[in-house]
Design a protein around this motif. Structure first.
Motif, PDB file in Angstrom:
ATOM      1  N   ARG A  12       0.827  -1.207   0.000  1.00 52.55           N
ATOM      2  CA  ARG A  12       0.000   0.000   0.000  1.00 52.55           C
ATOM      3  C   ARG A  12       0.859   1.254   0.000  1.00 52.55           C
ATOM      4  O   ARG A  12       0.545   2.236  -0.660  1.00 52.55           O
ATOM      5  N   TYR A  65      -7.633   1.378  -0.347  1.00 52.12           N
ATOM      6  CA  TYR A  65      -8.629   0.312  -0.477  1.00 52.12           C
ATOM      7  C   TYR A  65      -9.840   0.796  -1.262  1.00 52.12           C
ATOM      8  O   TYR A  65     -10.357   0.076  -2.137  1.00 52.12           O
ATOM      9  N   ILE A  79      -9.068   1.112  -5.014  1.00 51.86           N
ATOM     10  CA  ILE A  79      -8.980  -0.206  -5.642  1.00 51.86           C
ATOM     11  C   ILE A  79     -10.355  -0.849  -5.750  1.00 51.86           C
ATOM     12  O   ILE A  79     -10.690  -1.466  -6.771  1.00 51.86           O
ATOM     13  N   ARG A 121     -11.952  -1.983  -9.294  1.00 48.73           N
ATOM     14  CA  ARG A 121     -12.410  -3.351  -9.525  1.00 48.73           C
ATOM     15  C   ARG A 121     -13.874  -3.372  -9.990  1.00 48.73           C
ATOM     16  O   ARG A 121     -14.238  -4.085 -10.932  1.00 48.73           O
ATOM     17  N   ILE A 154      -7.194  -7.899  -9.981  1.00 49.05           N
ATOM     18  CA  ILE A 154      -6.515  -7.307  -8.816  1.00 49.05           C
ATOM     19  C   ILE A 154      -6.765  -8.178  -7.596  1.00 49.05           C
ATOM     20  O   ILE A 154      -7.896  -8.345  -7.140  1.00 49.05           O
ATOM     21  N   GLU A 155      -5.713  -8.724  -7.078  1.00 54.90           N
ATOM     22  CA  GLU A 155      -5.784  -9.691  -5.984  1.00 54.90           C
ATOM     23  C   GLU A 155      -5.230  -9.073  -4.702  1.00 54.90           C
ATOM     24  O   GLU A 155      -4.175  -8.441  -4.710  1.00 54.90           O
ATOM     25  N   THR A 156      -5.952  -9.246  -3.606  1.00 57.09           N
ATOM     26  CA  THR A 156      -5.476  -8.751  -2.312  1.00 57.09           C
ATOM     27  C   THR A 156      -4.473  -9.727  -1.717  1.00 57.09           C
ATOM     28  O   THR A 156      -4.744 -10.928  -1.627  1.00 57.09           O
ATOM     29  N   TYR A 190      -1.351  -5.534  -2.804  1.00 54.70           N
ATOM     30  CA  TYR A 190      -2.161  -6.025  -3.916  1.00 54.70           C
ATOM     31  C   TYR A 190      -1.272  -6.509  -5.053  1.00 54.70           C
ATOM     32  O   TYR A 190      -0.113  -6.128  -5.159  1.00 54.70           O
TER      33      TYR A 190
END
Length: 227
Positions: free
Chosen positions: A171, A193, A196, A200, A212-214, A220
């Motif tokens: 981040r 957050y 993003i 998304r 986009i994967e956490t 990310y």
């Protein structure tokens, strides 16, 4: 695009920063070799604008340091010395371009875009990944040929992900890339957050895949293996 300007002439550096920021470029600044090395060790830049004559050394001596610590970054030398040898030395050491002062800020901007296009976009004018197409020139994004309405930060965030596919981005790294030195005034990074989440949602509403994967506890990743 995120730039580091290494220039000791305050009036010139202010003019460059104001102009580039008006063009949507994040531009950080330092006026000596020592501070430049500190920034180059901590943050990543798409391009470094480097003056040769600095108060604590020769800017050419920074080129090896930049190459060692800034993977994929371009170097554009600016100098009041209209010396062919300085130009050749800089290019031989690994600089990508050279401008002699004085110069028009519009030309500087144009050269930065050329370097960025060559290095980050593979020499094309657009970023394309599967159903996502990004045109940095007019700040347009389409997903399955549907035009997305993105904020400037959402656009910059998508470009950052696409130019760092499959890399885990913290981040803090995201905030530093999008806001530069202004992050010192931020109380926290919770707003990342929300940006993003909005990005998304807009991609998925246009029929795109949520790449986009956490990565919990870290940040990310733009995961290209998702289908």
């Amino acid at each position: 695009m995120k730039i580091l300007l290494i220039e000791d002439q305050l009036e010139l550096s202010n003019n460059i920063r104001e102009f580039l920021e008006s063009e949507g470029i994040v531009c950080e600044f330092c006026d000596n070799c020592f501070d430049a090395q500190d920034k180059l060790l901590v943050y990543h830049y798409d391009c470094i604008i480097l003056d040769i004559m600095l108060p604590d050394g020769n800017g050419l001596d920074l080129i090896d340091f930049i190459k060692e610590n800034q993977e994929g970054s371009n170097i554009l030398i600016i100098s009041a010395k209209n010396s062919l040898q300085d130009k050749l030395d800089g290019l031989d050491l690994g600089a990508d371009d050279y401008m002699t002062k004085p110069f028009h800020l519009a030309e500087l901007h144009a050269r930065l875009k050329v370097l960025y296009r060559r290095n980050q976009l593979g020499g094309t004018d657009k970023l394309v990944f599967n159903e996502i197409q990004v045109n940095p020139e007019n700040l347009e994004v389409t997903v399955n040929q549907n035009l997305l309405e993105l904020t400037k930060k959402e656009f910059d965030l998508l470009v950052f992900f696409l130019t760092n596919k499959n890399r885990v981005l913290g981040r803090q790294a995201i905030v530093q890339h999008l806001w530069g030195d202004y992050t010192d005034d931020l109380a926290n990074f919770d707003f990342v957050y929300q940006h993003i989440k909005n990005l998304r949602k807009k991609i998925c509403q246009a029929g795109g895949i949520d790449y986009i994967e956490t990565v919990y506890g870290i940040g990310y990743k733009f995961n290209t293996t998702k289908e």
